[in-house]
Design a protein around this motif. Structure first.
Motif, PDB file in Angstrom:
ATOM      1  N   THR A   1       0.847  -1.037  -0.450  1.00 32.49           N
ATOM      2  CA  THR A   1      -0.292  -0.043   0.024  1.00 32.49           C
ATOM      3  C   THR A   1       0.526   1.034  -0.020  1.00 32.49           C
ATOM      4  N   ILE A   2       2.218   1.336   0.074  1.00 34.37           N
ATOM      5  CA  ILE A   2       3.138   2.334   0.049  1.00 34.37           C
ATOM      6  C   ILE A   2       3.138   3.125  -1.260  1.00 34.37           C
ATOM      7  N   SER A   3       3.291   4.451  -1.452  1.00 34.91           N
ATOM      8  CA  SER A   3       3.240   5.011  -2.748  1.00 34.91           C
ATOM      9  C   SER A   3       4.866   4.817  -3.032  1.00 34.91           C
ATOM     10  N   ASN A   4       5.047   5.673  -4.511  1.00 33.94           N
ATOM     11  CA  ASN A   4       5.636   4.995  -5.193  1.00 33.94           C
ATOM     12  C   ASN A   4       6.727   6.173  -5.015  1.00 33.94           C
ATOM     13  N   GLY A   5       6.092   7.490  -4.743  1.00 30.06           N
ATOM     14  CA  GLY A   5       7.207   7.987  -3.311  1.00 30.06           C
ATOM     15  C   GLY A   5       8.255   7.269  -2.325  1.00 30.06           C
ATOM     16  N   ASP A   6       7.547   6.556  -2.002  1.00 24.59           N
ATOM     17  CA  ASP A   6       7.699   6.345  -0.181  1.00 24.59           C
ATOM     18  C   ASP A   6       8.778   5.346  -0.881  1.00 24.59           C
TER      19      ASP A   6
END
Length: 239
Positions: A22-27
């Motif tokens: 569920t984490i974003s590509n940015g993170d």
């Protein structure tokens, strides 16, 4: 992957996705796209190691290639919310860009350092790959050029001589590749110095500043190995 290696959850949280899903590509790029060297707190290392081990087999089943264990590393860190403080510029070579030269003096030092090393093969002299007084890899770089402290050993580095010409005739390709290095290279019974390997002249080689870094990578790896052997007290034949 998460189904095969779920995190321990309460009954009310059954079938909940793993955090890495569920984490974003940015993170991912900011916190988890990590590479060696790693520094981890002793209070985190056991839980992290256990989660990493759990994720490697299902990750490899989905992606049965090199780097599967590295993907699992990032997923394990995300699952445990172990956000990494990523530091740029610690190493160069494989899987990262070559360092940027800042200013005219560094750029000139890069060019001259590479040409000086290549010239040792165009005009052969004793000690091209090992000088007992050189200090190993550091001898490859003229000031103010200051490379990162780590060079990725996995890469194949190569350059051709004559260094300033692109002509194929009379060309010799010099290279370093870890799988060509004998396993007993550090054995004191082997007194011969390690030299760059030689390849067919038709091999494609890098150009421009990338060529200079490849040349110095060959220099650094070869001289570092020979220097390490000498510091262990092994006699080395240098001519």
């Amino acid at each position: 992957i998460c189904e095969r290696a779920p995190l321990p959850q309460s009954d009310s949280a059954q079938n909940k996705p793993c955090p890495f899903q569920t984490i974003s590509n940015g993170d991912v790029h900011k916190y988890y796209s990590a590479g060696a060297p790693y520094i981890i707190h002793i209070e985190d290392v056991l839980a992290f190691s256990q989660r990493w081990v759990e994720l490697v087999p299902p990750t490899y089943d989905e992606y049965p290639l090199l780097y599967a264990e590295m993907f699992a590393y990032s997923m394990a860190a995300a699952d445990l919310n172990l956000k990494h403080n990523l530091i740029q510029g610690l190493f160069t070579g494989c899987m990262t860009s070559w360092p940027h030269t800042h200013g005219v003096e560094e750029h000139e030092a890069l060019e001259i350092s590479a040409k000086n090393y290549a010239n040792l093969f165009e005009n052969p002299v004793s000690g091209a790959s090992f000088d007992p007084e050189s200090g190993g890899a550091v001898s490859c770089f003229l000031p103010p050029l200051s490379p990162p402290p780590f060079l990725h050993y996995c890469q194949r580095y190569l350059f051709a001589t004559p260094y300033t010409k692109d002509a194929m005739e009379d060309r010799v390709v010099h290279f370093f590749a870890k799988r060509r290095v004998d396993h007993d290279i550090l054995d004191c019974n082997r007194k011969v110095v390690l030299e760059p390997f030689v390849e067919d002249k038709s091999t494609k080689v890098p150009h421009g500043s990338e060529r200079n870094w490849h040349t110095l990578a060959v220099c650094a790896t070869v001289r570092a190995i020979n220097f390490a052997k000498s510091k262990a007290g092994c006699p080395i034949k240098t001519d």
